[in-house]
Design a protein around this motif. Structure first.
Motif, mmCIF file in Angstrom:
data_model
loop_
_atom_site.group_PDB
_atom_site.id
_atom_site.type_symbol
_atom_site.label_atom_id
_atom_site.label_comp_id
_atom_site.label_asym_id
_atom_site.label_seq_id
_atom_site.Cartn_x
_atom_site.Cartn_y
_atom_site.Cartn_z
ATOM 1 N N GLY A 125 15.450 5.511 109.146
ATOM 2 C CA GLY A 125 16.214 4.480 109.026
ATOM 3 C C GLY A 125 16.657 3.898 107.651
ATOM 4 N N ALA A 126 15.874 4.210 106.560
ATOM 5 C CA ALA A 126 16.449 3.917 105.230
ATOM 6 C C ALA A 126 17.742 4.669 105.073
ATOM 7 C CB ALA A 126 15.488 4.258 104.168
ATOM 8 N N LEU A 127 17.866 5.972 105.416
ATOM 9 C CA LEU A 127 18.810 6.818 105.329
ATOM 10 C C LEU A 127 20.172 6.384 105.895
ATOM 11 C CD1 LEU A 127 20.271 9.420 104.043
ATOM 12 C CD2 LEU A 127 19.353 10.583 105.946
ATOM 13 N N GLN A 128 19.821 6.025 107.123
ATOM 14 C CA GLN A 128 21.058 5.401 108.039
ATOM 15 C C GLN A 128 21.607 4.088 107.342
ATOM 16 O OE1 GLN A 128 19.665 4.489 111.999
ATOM 17 N NE2 GLN A 128 21.825 4.278 112.739
ATOM 18 N N VAL A 129 20.699 3.155 106.726
ATOM 19 C CA VAL A 129 21.258 2.015 105.870
ATOM 20 C C VAL A 129 22.168 2.501 104.729
ATOM 21 C CG1 VAL A 129 20.576 0.060 104.865
ATOM 22 C CG2 VAL A 129 19.349 0.514 106.827
ATOM 23 N N PHE A 130 21.548 3.699 104.204
ATOM 24 C CA PHE A 130 22.242 4.065 102.936
ATOM 25 C C PHE A 130 23.696 4.580 103.296
ATOM 26 C CE2 PHE A 130 21.186 6.111 98.609
ATOM 27 C CZ PHE A 130 22.221 5.888 98.009
ATOM 28 N N GLN A 131 23.635 5.278 104.394
ATOM 29 C CA GLN A 131 24.807 5.894 104.774
ATOM 30 C C GLN A 131 25.937 4.753 105.251
ATOM 31 O OE1 GLN A 131 23.261 8.876 107.591
ATOM 32 N NE2 GLN A 131 23.590 10.515 106.069
ATOM 33 N N THR A 170 30.780 1.891 104.407
ATOM 34 C CA THR A 170 31.738 0.661 104.040
ATOM 35 C C THR A 170 32.135 0.733 102.661
ATOM 36 O OG1 THR A 170 29.999 -0.810 105.327
ATOM 37 C CG2 THR A 170 31.380 -1.929 103.628
ATOM 38 N N ALA A 171 31.595 1.115 101.861
ATOM 39 C CA ALA A 171 32.187 1.342 100.213
ATOM 40 C C ALA A 171 33.447 2.432 100.367
ATOM 41 C CB ALA A 171 31.210 1.857 99.528
ATOM 42 N N THR A 185 28.952 9.976 99.139
ATOM 43 C CA THR A 185 27.808 10.481 99.511
ATOM 44 C C THR A 185 26.331 10.097 99.110
ATOM 45 O OG1 THR A 185 27.668 12.643 98.460
ATOM 46 C CG2 THR A 185 29.137 12.434 100.424
ATOM 47 N N VAL A 186 25.241 10.286 99.812
ATOM 48 C CA VAL A 186 24.026 10.112 99.132
ATOM 49 C C VAL A 186 23.942 10.575 97.778
ATOM 50 C CG1 VAL A 186 21.634 10.015 99.332
ATOM 51 C CG2 VAL A 186 22.870 9.268 101.242
ATOM 52 N N TYR A 202 20.058 0.355 95.738
ATOM 53 C CA TYR A 202 19.466 0.782 97.086
ATOM 54 C C TYR A 202 18.978 2.459 97.004
ATOM 55 C CZ TYR A 202 18.567 1.503 102.002
ATOM 56 O OH TYR A 202 18.083 1.906 103.251
ATOM 57 N N ASN A 203 19.526 3.362 96.153
ATOM 58 C CA ASN A 203 19.084 4.500 95.934
ATOM 59 C C ASN A 203 17.789 4.173 95.214
ATOM 60 O OD1 ASN A 203 19.606 7.382 95.812
ATOM 61 N ND2 ASN A 203 20.100 7.316 93.676
#
Length: 167
Positions: A53-59, A64-65, A80-81, A119-120
Motif C-alpha cells: 500500500g505504501a509503495l502504491q501511494v509512492f508510485q 502525478t509528478a 521512479t522510486v 515520503y521516501n
C-alpha cells in the motif's frame, strides 16, 4: 533446639513462598510472551499488505509528478522510486546552470523534491519497521519455548521442594 527448628521452619516457609512467587512470575511471563507472539504474528501477517500500500501511494505520487513534469518538458526521464532524486537533482543542476533559480518552475521543483524525499523517508522507515517486526516474529518461537521451559522448571522445582518438605 526448639529455636533452631523454628528458624529452619521459617526459612523453609520463606523458601517455599519464594518458589511459589517464582512459579507465578514464570507463568505470567509465559502468558505475556504468548500474547506478544500472537500480536507480532498478526502484525507480521500484514507487513506485505502495508508495504504494498505504501509503495502504491509512492508510485501514485511519482505518476502525478511525472505528468506535471512531462507537460513542461516531454524529454524529462520518468521518476521512479529508485531514481526520482537523481532525475530531480539533474533538472535542478540544469536550471542552475541556465541561471533559472529565481523562477517559479525551479521553486516548484525544489518543493516537489522535498515532498518526495519526505515520503521516501516514511516509506523507507515503514519497510525497515515491517522487516523488524517480521524478524522479531520469526524469533518469537525461541522466546516462547524459553518462557515455557522456565515456567515448567519453576513449577517442577516448586513441586519437588514441596514434596521434600512433606517427607
Amino acid at each position: 533446639a526448639d529455636g533452631d527448628m523454628d528458624q529452619l521452619t521459617d526459612a523453609m516457609t520463606q523458601l517455599l513462598d519464594g518458589g511459589r512467587q517464582l512459579s507465578e512470575g514464570a507463568s505470567a511471563l509465559n502468558d505475556g510472551v504468548g500474547q506478544v507472539a500472537g500480536g507480532l504474528s498478526t502484525l507480521s501477517e500484514n507487513s506485505e499488505t502495508l508495504n504494498a500500500g505504501a509503495l502504491q501511494v509512492f508510485q501514485l505520487l511519482l505518476q502525478t509528478a511525472n505528468q506535471q513534469l512531462k507537460a513542461l518538458n516531454p524529454q524529462v526521464p520518468d521518476l521512479t522510486v529508485e531514481a526520482y532524486a537523481e532525475v530531480l537533482d539533474g533538472l535542478t543542476q540544469q536550471m542552475t546552470a541556465a541561471k533559472q533559480t529565481k523562477t517559479e518552475a525551479f521553486q516548484s521543483l525544489q518543493v516537489l523534491k522535498a515532498q518526495l524525499d519526505s515520503y521516501n523517508q516514511f516509506y523507507t522507515g515503514l519497510t525497515a519497521y515491517t522487516a523488524g517486526v517480521d524478524q522479531l516474529s520469526a524469533n518469537m518461537p525461541a522466546l516462547t519455548d524459553g518462557a515455557t521451559a522456565l515456567n515448567d522448571g519453576a513449577t517442577s522445582a516448586l513441586i519437588s521442594f514441596g514434596r521434600t518438605l512433606v517427607f
